[in-house]
Write an enzyme that holds these catalytic residues in place. Structure first.
Site, PDB file in Angstrom:
ATOM      1  N   GLY A 102       0.817  -1.204   0.000  1.00 18.99           N
ATOM      2  CA  GLY A 102       0.000   0.000   0.000  1.00 18.99           C
ATOM      3  C   GLY A 102       0.851   1.254   0.000  1.00 18.99           C
ATOM      4  O   GLY A 102       2.040   1.229  -0.358  1.00 18.99           O
ATOM      5  N   THR A 105       4.254   1.117   1.829  1.00 19.33           N
ATOM      6  CA  THR A 105       5.235   0.285   1.113  1.00 19.33           C
ATOM      7  C   THR A 105       5.744   1.013  -0.127  1.00 19.33           C
ATOM      8  O   THR A 105       6.939   0.984  -0.441  1.00 19.33           O
ATOM      9  CB  THR A 105       4.576  -1.047   0.697  1.00 19.33           C
ATOM     10  N   ASP A 127      -8.331  -1.009   1.008  1.00 18.28           N
ATOM     11  CA  ASP A 127      -8.912   0.326   1.229  1.00 18.28           C
ATOM     12  C   ASP A 127      -9.095   1.124  -0.063  1.00 18.28           C
ATOM     13  O   ASP A 127      -9.830   2.099  -0.085  1.00 18.28           O
ATOM     14  CB  ASP A 127      -8.011   1.142   2.177  1.00 18.28           C
ATOM     15  N   ARG A 162     -34.825  -3.650  14.277  1.00 16.16           N
ATOM     16  CA  ARG A 162     -33.611  -3.065  14.861  1.00 16.16           C
ATOM     17  C   ARG A 162     -32.894  -2.118  13.905  1.00 16.16           C
ATOM     18  O   ARG A 162     -33.030  -2.224  12.680  1.00 16.16           O
ATOM     19  CB  ARG A 162     -32.609  -4.186  15.191  1.00 16.16           C
ATOM     20  N   MET A 169     -13.791  -1.838   7.228  1.00 11.51           N
ATOM     21  CA  MET A 169     -12.444  -1.255   7.253  1.00 11.51           C
ATOM     22  C   MET A 169     -12.383   0.010   6.404  1.00 11.51           C
ATOM     23  O   MET A 169     -13.268   0.274   5.588  1.00 11.51           O
ATOM     24  CB  MET A 169     -11.410  -2.273   6.799  1.00 11.51           C
ATOM     25  N   GLU A 222     -14.302   2.418   9.673  1.00 12.48           N
ATOM     26  CA  GLU A 222     -13.628   2.424  10.983  1.00 12.48           C
ATOM     27  C   GLU A 222     -12.939   3.746  11.317  1.00 12.48           C
ATOM     28  O   GLU A 222     -12.776   4.102  12.480  1.00 12.48           O
ATOM     29  CB  GLU A 222     -12.595   1.288  11.042  1.00 12.48           C
ATOM     30  N   ILE A 273     -12.273 -10.235   8.471  1.00 13.80           N
ATOM     31  CA  ILE A 273     -13.025 -11.123   7.560  1.00 13.80           C
ATOM     32  C   ILE A 273     -12.979 -10.537   6.146  1.00 13.80           C
ATOM     33  O   ILE A 273     -12.916 -11.262   5.156  1.00 13.80           O
ATOM     34  CB  ILE A 273     -14.490 -11.250   8.043  1.00 13.80           C
ATOM     35  N   GLN A 274     -12.974  -9.193   6.077  1.00  8.21           N
ATOM     36  CA  GLN A 274     -12.966  -8.521   4.773  1.00  8.21           C
ATOM     37  C   GLN A 274     -11.664  -8.745   4.008  1.00  8.21           C
ATOM     38  O   GLN A 274     -11.594  -8.546   2.807  1.00  8.21           O
ATOM     39  CB  GLN A 274     -13.107  -6.999   4.966  1.00  8.21           C
ATOM     40  N   ARG A 275     -10.608  -9.086   4.732  1.00  7.28           N
ATOM     41  CA  ARG A 275      -9.300  -9.225   4.094  1.00  7.28           C
ATOM     42  C   ARG A 275      -8.927 -10.666   3.800  1.00  7.28           C
ATOM     43  O   ARG A 275      -7.940 -10.936   3.108  1.00  7.28           O
ATOM     44  CB  ARG A 275      -8.238  -8.613   5.010  1.00  7.28           C
TER      45      ARG A 275
HETATM   46  O1  F6P Z   1      -4.817  -0.858   5.204  1.00  5.63           O
HETATM   47  C1  F6P Z   1      -5.566  -1.997   5.111  1.00  5.63           C
HETATM   48  C2  F6P Z   1      -6.236  -2.301   6.436  1.00  5.63           C
HETATM   49  O2  F6P Z   1      -6.992  -3.472   6.223  1.00  5.63           O
HETATM   50  C3  F6P Z   1      -7.088  -1.167   6.987  1.00  5.63           C
HETATM   51  O3  F6P Z   1      -8.350  -1.103   6.406  1.00  5.63           O
HETATM   52  C4  F6P Z   1      -7.111  -1.524   8.451  1.00  5.63           C
HETATM   53  O4  F6P Z   1      -7.296  -0.395   9.259  1.00  5.63           O
HETATM   54  C5  F6P Z   1      -5.769  -2.093   8.688  1.00  5.63           C
HETATM   55  O5  F6P Z   1      -5.292  -2.588   7.453  1.00  5.63           O
HETATM   56  C6  F6P Z   1      -5.766  -3.195   9.731  1.00  5.63           C
HETATM   57  O6  F6P Z   1      -4.466  -3.590   9.944  1.00  5.63           O
HETATM   58  P1  F6P Z   1      -4.007  -4.772  10.900  1.00  5.63           P
HETATM   59  O7  F6P Z   1      -3.999  -6.006  10.077  1.00  5.63           O
HETATM   60  O8  F6P Z   1      -2.668  -4.375  11.360  1.00  5.63           O
HETATM   61  O9  F6P Z   1      -5.023  -4.883  12.008  1.00  5.63           O
END
Ligand code: F6P
Length: 342
Positions: A102, A105, A127, A162, A169, A222, A273-275
């Site tokens: 990113g 880097t 992101d 609700r 993220m 976040e 989970i998103q990653r």
């Molecule tokens: O930059 C990518 C990201 O997934 C952000 O969205 C998030 O805030 C951060 O990395 C989370 O990083 P880590 O894996 O250190 O919790």
């Protein structure tokens, strides 16, 4: 030619597809590839593995994460290791380095390039905030995961009358929140670029219930922050890598809406989970193209550059243009999303 690659920063679906693209393209040129483990740290400690163009590499296309491992390093520590990096690359006979990462880097990549190391960068981040490129791979996967979660929350929210808060993220930018929120039919989206007014969000939910709707979905990035003076909120500290630690803004908004509206509210934080998991088709294709183009650039000795998606085409941009600023959500895009709030 002998090419080295590494993956640095938070992982991201599609990293392995880039690595595969690099190895397979390098073979076409009769070149070889090594991978440094765990990002810049592995380069400084000379921990490297040979990457062969075999069926194992072929199969990593579908795999999330990174077969090389990744890591973060404080910029000061990184910069103090320049001579070690130079020595390690020379001893390993490396002619070109492809760091995949990113904004942080790529800043490191630019700094190495400014110091005479032949570098071609590949932008990655869920992101989607790297400047100069329309999309980074990983973003589409993260949006798909978040959209699926929002889809599921609609039915349970409706059954229980609700308000559901979904925190996604997005450290500095709200691309994931914007896209997943729009795709998932959220009733309000909160992004870091536009400080929120809790009274306005509460009003939007209140109106829904007054109109006879049974529930509301709010997507929150976040990194979102309240408008100064509108709500109590303490920002988190900064970690050892200089990154902001988040204090659960989704939960804070949820608690406040519950207090103000007297309605049942639940908060879901999607987090990593998103990653995780396998990249979407879009991300596999984009990541593969980035790997192929970065490898070609190395053979063309087009160093100090970064691959970038511009419309239909993958192009080379100056590393400087990739790191000067973040690609934030423009006002116009947020205004379009706003048209569907409430
Ligand atoms: O930059 C990518 C990201 O997934 C952000 O969205 C998030 O805030 C951060 O990395 C989370 O990083 P880590 O894996 O250190 O919790």
């Amino acid at each position: 030619m002998r090419i080295a690659t590494l993956t640095s920063g938070g992982d991201c679906p599609g990293l392995n597809a880039v690595i595969r693209g690099i190895v397979r393209t390098a073979t076409e040129y009769g070149s070889t590839v090594v991978g440094y483990e765990d990002g810049w740290v592995g380069l400084m400690e000379d921990r490297r593995i040979q990457l062969y163009d075999d069926e194992n590499i072929d199969r990593i296309l579908l795999r999330g994460g990174t077969i090389l491992g990744t890591g973060r390093l404080h910029p000061d520590k990184f910069k103090s290791g320049l001579e070690q990096i130079r020595e390690n690359l020379e001893e390993a006979g490396i002619d070109a380095l492809i760091p995949i990462g990113g904004e942080g880097t790529l800043k490191g990549a630019k700094w190495l390039s400014d110091n005479g190391i032949p570098v071609v960068g590949v932008p990655k981040t869920i992101d989607n905030d790297v400047n100069g490129t329309d999309y980074t791979f990983g973003f589409d996967t993260a949006v798909s995961v978040a959209t699926d979660a929002i889809d599921r929350l609609h039915t349970t929210a409706e059954s229980h009358n609700r308000v559901m808060i979904v925190e996604v993220m997005g450290r500095h930018v709200g691309w994931i929140a914007l896209h997943a929120g729009m795709a998932g039919g959220a009733h309000y989206i909160v992004i870091p670029e536009v400080p929120f007014d809790i009274a306005e969000i509460t009003k939007a939910m209140e109106r829904r219930f007054q109109l006879g709707e049974k529930y509301g979905i709010i997507v929150v990035a976040e990194g979102a922050l309240p408008k100064p003076g509108t709500m109590d909120f303490t920002e988190g500290a900064v970690d050892q890598f200089g990154h902001q630690v988040f204090n659960g803004i989704g939960q804070v908004i949820g608690d406040e809406i519950k207090k103000r509206l007297g309605h049942d509210v639940r908060t879901t934080t999607l987090g990593h989970i998103q990653r995780g998991g396998t990249p979407t088709a879009f991300d596999r294709v984009l990541a593969t193209r980035y790997g192929v183009h970065a490898t070609r650039a190395c053979h063309d000795k087009d160093f100090g550059k970064c691959v970038a998606l511009r419309g239909e085409h993958v192009e080379l941009i100056d590393l400087e243009d990739a790191v000067g600023k973040l690609k934030v959500v423009p006002d116009s895009r947020y205004r379009t999303a706003r048209a569907l709030f409430g």
